[in-house]
Scaffold this motif. Structure first.
Motif, PDB file in Angstrom:
ATOM      1  N   CYS A   6       0.815  -1.218   0.000  1.00  0.00           N
ATOM      2  CA  CYS A   6       0.000   0.000   0.000  1.00  0.00           C
ATOM      3  C   CYS A   6       0.847   1.266   0.000  1.00  0.00           C
ATOM      4  O   CYS A   6       0.314   2.371  -0.087  1.00  0.00           O
ATOM      5  CB  CYS A   6      -0.953  -0.016   1.198  1.00  0.00           C
ATOM      6  N   CYS A  20      -5.857  -2.110  -1.177  1.00  0.00           N
ATOM      7  CA  CYS A  20      -5.398  -1.101  -0.208  1.00  0.00           C
ATOM      8  C   CYS A  20      -6.567  -0.233   0.255  1.00  0.00           C
ATOM      9  O   CYS A  20      -6.671   0.108   1.432  1.00  0.00           O
ATOM     10  CB  CYS A  20      -4.301  -0.240  -0.823  1.00  0.00           C
ATOM     11  N   THR A  22      -9.724  -1.144   0.380  1.00  0.00           N
ATOM     12  CA  THR A  22     -10.529  -1.987   1.263  1.00  0.00           C
ATOM     13  C   THR A  22      -9.875  -2.115   2.632  1.00  0.00           C
ATOM     14  O   THR A  22     -10.549  -2.035   3.664  1.00  0.00           O
ATOM     15  CB  THR A  22     -10.715  -3.389   0.640  1.00  0.00           C
ATOM     16  N   LEU A  23      -8.571  -2.296   2.645  1.00  0.00           N
ATOM     17  CA  LEU A  23      -7.840  -2.402   3.907  1.00  0.00           C
ATOM     18  C   LEU A  23      -7.954  -1.110   4.709  1.00  0.00           C
ATOM     19  O   LEU A  23      -8.201  -1.139   5.916  1.00  0.00           O
ATOM     20  CB  LEU A  23      -6.372  -2.738   3.634  1.00  0.00           C
ATOM     21  N   LEU A  24      -7.806   0.016   4.069  1.00  0.00           N
ATOM     22  CA  LEU A  24      -7.912   1.313   4.761  1.00  0.00           C
ATOM     23  C   LEU A  24      -9.307   1.496   5.341  1.00  0.00           C
ATOM     24  O   LEU A  24      -9.459   1.930   6.490  1.00  0.00           O
ATOM     25  CB  LEU A  24      -7.567   2.452   3.803  1.00  0.00           C
ATOM     26  N   SER A  25     -10.337   1.159   4.572  1.00  0.00           N
ATOM     27  CA  SER A  25     -11.713   1.286   5.047  1.00  0.00           C
ATOM     28  C   SER A  25     -11.956   0.387   6.256  1.00  0.00           C
ATOM     29  O   SER A  25     -12.590   0.797   7.240  1.00  0.00           O
ATOM     30  CB  SER A  25     -12.677   0.925   3.921  1.00  0.00           C
ATOM     31  N   THR A  26     -11.446  -0.827   6.198  1.00  0.00           N
ATOM     32  CA  THR A  26     -11.606  -1.766   7.311  1.00  0.00           C
ATOM     33  C   THR A  26     -10.902  -1.252   8.564  1.00  0.00           C
ATOM     34  O   THR A  26     -11.446  -1.324   9.671  1.00  0.00           O
ATOM     35  CB  THR A  26     -11.051  -3.142   6.923  1.00  0.00           C
ATOM     36  N   LEU A  27      -9.725  -0.716   8.407  1.00  0.00           N
ATOM     37  CA  LEU A  27      -8.984  -0.182   9.561  1.00  0.00           C
ATOM     38  C   LEU A  27      -9.686   1.032  10.159  1.00  0.00           C
ATOM     39  O   LEU A  27      -9.706   1.200  11.379  1.00  0.00           O
ATOM     40  CB  LEU A  27      -7.548   0.164   9.152  1.00  0.00           C
ATOM     41  N   GLN A  28     -10.277   1.875   9.318  1.00  0.00           N
ATOM     42  CA  GLN A  28     -10.995   3.043   9.828  1.00  0.00           C
ATOM     43  C   GLN A  28     -12.246   2.618  10.608  1.00  0.00           C
ATOM     44  O   GLN A  28     -12.557   3.187  11.655  1.00  0.00           O
ATOM     45  CB  GLN A  28     -11.362   3.985   8.688  1.00  0.00           C
ATOM     46  N   ARG A  29     -12.968   1.611  10.104  1.00  0.00           N
ATOM     47  CA  ARG A  29     -14.142   1.099  10.820  1.00  0.00           C
ATOM     48  C   ARG A  29     -13.726   0.498  12.157  1.00  0.00           C
ATOM     49  O   ARG A  29     -14.398   0.683  13.176  1.00  0.00           O
ATOM     50  CB  ARG A  29     -14.868   0.051   9.982  1.00  0.00           C
ATOM     51  N   LYS A  30     -12.599  -0.241  12.162  1.00  0.00           N
ATOM     52  CA  LYS A  30     -12.104  -0.838  13.405  1.00  0.00           C
ATOM     53  C   LYS A  30     -11.803   0.250  14.425  1.00  0.00           C
ATOM     54  O   LYS A  30     -12.161   0.135  15.596  1.00  0.00           O
ATOM     55  CB  LYS A  30     -10.856  -1.681  13.144  1.00  0.00           C
ATOM     56  N   ASP A  31     -11.166   1.316  13.978  1.00  0.00           N
ATOM     57  CA  ASP A  31     -10.847   2.416  14.880  1.00  0.00           C
ATOM     58  C   ASP A  31     -12.117   3.067  15.413  1.00  0.00           C
ATOM     59  O   ASP A  31     -12.204   3.403  16.601  1.00  0.00           O
ATOM     60  CB  ASP A  31      -9.984   3.465  14.178  1.00  0.00           C
TER      61      ASP A  31
END
Length: 86
Positions: A6, A20, A22-31
């Motif tokens: 990424c 990348c 999708t990964l960023l979106s998933t990390l933002q939701r987790k946060d």
């Protein structure tokens, strides 16, 4: 997905752009879920402590004064009972 794919300077960045995102979106939701969960736990803890303090806090002693009229009806008597504290 290769490690560091990424990073825009990585040679495989263009091929992994969708992954990348999708990964960023998933990390933002987790946060977001982590922050909301932490806030809910802190608020619950504050309410629990407040409830315990309220339950254990000594109440002010009130003067017990008053007057009560209570109707009394039995098979052999009908009347009113009066009681009071001064």
């Amino acid at each position: 997905m290769p490690d560091m794919a990424c990073d825009p300077s990585h040679p495989d960045h263009a091929a992994n752009r969708a992954n990348c995102a999708t990964l960023l979106s998933t990390l933002q939701r987790k946060d977001t879920f982590f922050n909301v969960g932490t806030g809910a736990l802190v608020a619950g803890g504050v309410l629990a402590v407040g409830t315990v303090v309220y339950a254990l806090w000594p109440a002010k002693k009130r003067a017990a004064t008053g007057f009560v009229l209570v109707p009394s009806v039995t098979p052999t008597f009908a009347g009113i009972a009066a009681s009071g504290q001064f």
